[in-house]
Each structure stands twice: as C-alpha cells, then as structure tokens.
Design a protein around this motif. Structure first.
Motif, PDB file in Angstrom:
ATOM      1  N   UNK A   4       0.820  -1.203   0.000  1.00  0.00           N
ATOM      2  CA  UNK A   4       0.000   0.000   0.000  1.00  0.00           C
ATOM      3  C   UNK A   4       0.858   1.260   0.000  1.00  0.00           C
ATOM      4  N   UNK A   5       1.903   1.267   0.811  1.00  0.00           N
ATOM      5  CA  UNK A   5       2.790   2.435   0.856  1.00  0.00           C
ATOM      6  C   UNK A   5       3.483   2.628  -0.485  1.00  0.00           C
ATOM      7  N   UNK A   6       3.923   1.544  -1.085  1.00  0.00           N
ATOM      8  CA  UNK A   6       4.573   1.632  -2.399  1.00  0.00           C
ATOM      9  C   UNK A   6       3.598   2.153  -3.445  1.00  0.00           C
ATOM     10  N   UNK A   7       2.342   1.679  -3.388  1.00  0.00           N
ATOM     11  CA  UNK A   7       1.323   2.125  -4.342  1.00  0.00           C
ATOM     12  C   UNK A   7       1.129   3.632  -4.258  1.00  0.00           C
ATOM     13  N   UNK A   8       1.103   4.173  -3.039  1.00  0.00           N
ATOM     14  CA  UNK A   8       0.913   5.608  -2.844  1.00  0.00           C
ATOM     15  C   UNK A   8       2.069   6.420  -3.426  1.00  0.00           C
ATOM     16  N   UNK A   9       3.247   5.822  -3.504  1.00  0.00           N
ATOM     17  CA  UNK A   9       4.421   6.547  -3.990  1.00  0.00           C
ATOM     18  C   UNK A   9       4.627   6.425  -5.500  1.00  0.00           C
ATOM     19  N   UNK A  10       3.871   5.532  -6.128  1.00  0.00           N
ATOM     20  CA  UNK A  10       3.988   5.383  -7.577  1.00  0.00           C
ATOM     21  C   UNK A  10       3.329   6.561  -8.283  1.00  0.00           C
ATOM     22  N   UNK A  11       3.909   7.003  -9.372  1.00  0.00           N
ATOM     23  CA  UNK A  11       3.373   8.150 -10.103  1.00  0.00           C
ATOM     24  C   UNK A  11       2.075   7.800 -10.828  1.00  0.00           C
ATOM     25  N   UNK A  12       1.994   6.609 -11.400  1.00  0.00           N
ATOM     26  CA  UNK A  12       0.795   6.207 -12.135  1.00  0.00           C
ATOM     27  C   UNK A  12      -0.218   5.554 -11.202  1.00  0.00           C
ATOM     28  N   UNK A  13      -1.481   5.554 -11.630  1.00  0.00           N
ATOM     29  CA  UNK A  13      -2.557   4.923 -10.876  1.00  0.00           C
ATOM     30  C   UNK A  13      -2.819   3.518 -11.427  1.00  0.00           C
ATOM     31  N   UNK A  14      -3.089   2.583 -10.512  1.00  0.00           N
ATOM     32  CA  UNK A  14      -3.347   1.205 -10.909  1.00  0.00           C
ATOM     33  C   UNK A  14      -4.635   0.706 -10.256  1.00  0.00           C
ATOM     34  N   UNK A  15      -5.296  -0.249 -10.928  1.00  0.00           N
ATOM     35  CA  UNK A  15      -6.552  -0.821 -10.431  1.00  0.00           C
ATOM     36  C   UNK A  15      -6.329  -2.060  -9.570  1.00  0.00           C
ATOM     37  N   UNK A  16      -5.284  -2.819  -9.919  1.00  0.00           N
ATOM     38  CA  UNK A  16      -4.965  -4.048  -9.188  1.00  0.00           C
ATOM     39  C   UNK A  16      -3.496  -4.020  -8.779  1.00  0.00           C
ATOM     40  N   UNK A  17      -3.255  -4.451  -7.557  1.00  0.00           N
ATOM     41  CA  UNK A  17      -1.890  -4.590  -7.050  1.00  0.00           C
ATOM     42  C   UNK A  17      -1.642  -6.060  -6.747  1.00  0.00           C
ATOM     43  N   UNK A  18      -0.593  -6.621  -7.313  1.00  0.00           N
ATOM     44  CA  UNK A  18      -0.241  -8.014  -7.051  1.00  0.00           C
ATOM     45  C   UNK A  18       0.928  -8.044  -6.073  1.00  0.00           C
TER      46      UNK A  18
END
Length: 297
Positions: free
Chosen positions: A130-144
């Motif tokens: 979750x923390x990594x997702x917040x720091x990514x520039x692009x938006x994603x629908x699914x995180x594996x």
C-alpha cells in the motif's frame, strides 16, 4: 395524418390509438435505454480493473531468516530470481520491489529493478504494498503482492489471480492454492486454506484444516496449501491498513484473516504448483537441489 372528429366512436378510436402510441413509445424508449445501458456496462466491464502493478515486498529483518531476500540461490540473489520470473507475467503493466533496506535496494537496482523505499513500520507485506502504491506516479486498479521468497513462482499463477479478480467484481482480493503434501500437513509454515463451492475463501490456518476427529491426515481428502501470492483491488488496499487487527489474524498471524473477518470476499484459484517458498536457511539447499534436478539455471 389522421384528424380526430367530435363523434363518440371517433373519440374512442382516437383514445385507443393514443394509448397504443404511448405504450409503443414507452417500449421503444425502454429498449433504447436498455441498449445504451448494456453498451455502457459492457464498456465498463471491458475496462474493469485493467491497470495492474506487481509489487515484491522485501525486508531484511526476519525472525526466521534475516537477510533472506539477498541469499544466493545457484549464484543469484533470491530477490533477483523472483523478479525475473515475475517479469514473464503478461498481465503486469509494471513491476517494482518495495523495501525498507538500502542493501536490498542497491542489489535490486544492480540487476535493473525499479525500487520503492518504504517505512520500517510496515507490519506486513500488504501494508508495504500500500505504501509503495501511494508513492507510484501512475494509478493502478490491481496490485499483485508477489512474495520475494518464491524464486520459482510461475508467471501463469500471477496472471491467474489477476484474471480471477478481474472476473469477480464482488471480491477485493484474490490468491492461489495448490495441493498440500502429506508431509507438510502439520508444518505451521505451510498455510492451509478452505474455500466454498463458488471458489471464495472461508478460512486460512497454520494448522491442518479441515481437522478430523481421528487427528490424522486423511489421504483421500484434497487439502489445500496457500501460495503466498495475492492480488488486491487498489481501492481496498488503501482501506486495509486502516482496519483494526482482528482476533483470528493475531492468533494465526495471517494477514488474510483480517480481510475475511471484516466481511470482504476473497477469490481463490487452484493451480498445479509445487510450492518452494524459502522460510528457513534449510530451504535454500532444497531449492538448489530441485533446480539442479530440473536443469534450471
């Protein structure tokens, strides 16, 4: 065009014709609305959870095996082998390593991986994702969430859980299981799973489930072993860290149980895969022996 006369019969005829036109208009309007709605729905369905990122959470500190991601398996760091296998998955738009350790980050950058630095306070791999997702520039629908200690992970399994989540809009989480070996039945490091008739998870445990009154393994029963890989709806992933720890989660020390205890649905797929996770130093030798047998470099 017909013109209504003042006669009673003409008035009745006009009334009937008007009602017919009203009914016809309603039916036509309904048909058009249904067609437009269907097109809109199908358009959304085609675009449902399409953007996918794979995240490999990796931490240096571990009570069972410190520095595990960096241990060499036939000449390569384990985290590199996991990365290389994961890159073969066709459903991933992007792949990153999320870590709180600079040694791991330096190693990963050395073999070309994208790295996101995360906090040491993350309680588990899901929070780190979750923390990594917040720091990514692009938006994603699914995180594996791809476990870094599965150096022989099959890319088809990654694709399988992604497609399972895309096909189950009522689920926020998906994962995979495989057949449990009898010798792993009472190993607490091998997490077991039971599912319902529709393929949704009922429970996960470090103990053998189901457990019969003979207290022995039933060789006829298809026990299932949970594979560490899992995927989440990205919106749910943002909710997960805010959920309070739950009794079953704390007792079993399994993050999946917090999802189930809070009433969320989790889709499970069954795959043919020999689980070769590295939980202890002794597992490294087993993995290397297997790779030599299969001529895997």
């Amino acid at each position: 065009m017909s013109v209504c006369s003042s006669s009673s019969s003409s008035s009745s005829s006009c009334s009937s014709t008007g009602k017919a036109w009203i009914v016809h208009s309603i039916l036509a309007g309904t048909a058009i609305a249904v067609a437009i709605g269907a097109r809109a729905y199908l358009g959304r369905a085609r675009k449902f959870r399409t953007r996918v990122v794979g995240i490999i959470p990796a931490r240096y500190a571990s009570s069972r095996f410190e520095g595990k991601p960096l241990v060499h398996i036939l000449g390569k760091p384990m985290i590199q082998r996991t990365w290389e296998r994961s890159k073969l998955a066709t459903t991933l738009d992007h792949l990153v390593v999320a870590t709180d350790d600079e040694k791991i980050a330096e190693c990963c950058r050395g073999f070309g991986a994208d790295v996101i630095m995360t906090s040491e306070s993350c309680q588990n791999g899901t929070e780190r994702c979750n923390e990594a997702l917040e720091k990514l520039e692009k938006k994603y629908d699914i995180v594996v969430n791809i476990q870094g200690d599965e150096p022989l992970i099959e890319p088809e399994i990654i694709d399988g859980i992604v497609k399972a989540l895309q096909a189950a809009p009522d689920a926020v989480f998906s994962t995979a299981v495989t057949s449990l070996k009898p010798e792993d039945a009472f190993d607490p490091n091998r997490v077991k799973c039971v599912v319902d008739n529709r393929g949704y998870a009922i429970y996960f445990s470090r103990g053998l489930i189901p457990f019969n009154k003979s207290a022995k393994v039933n060789p006829q029963f298809p026990y299932m072993l949970h594979l560490g890989i899992q995927s989440y709806d990205s919106k749910f992933l943002q909710i997960y860290p805010k959920l309070q720890p739950t009794p079953l989660q704390l007792e079993e020390d399994l993050e999946q149980l917090k999802v189930l205890e809070n009433g969320y649905k989790m889709k499970v797929i069954k795959v043919e895969h020999e689980a070769h996770g590295v939980d202890t130093p002794e597992d490294v030798e087993k993995i290397e022996s297997l790779m030599r047998e299969r001529n895997l470099s």
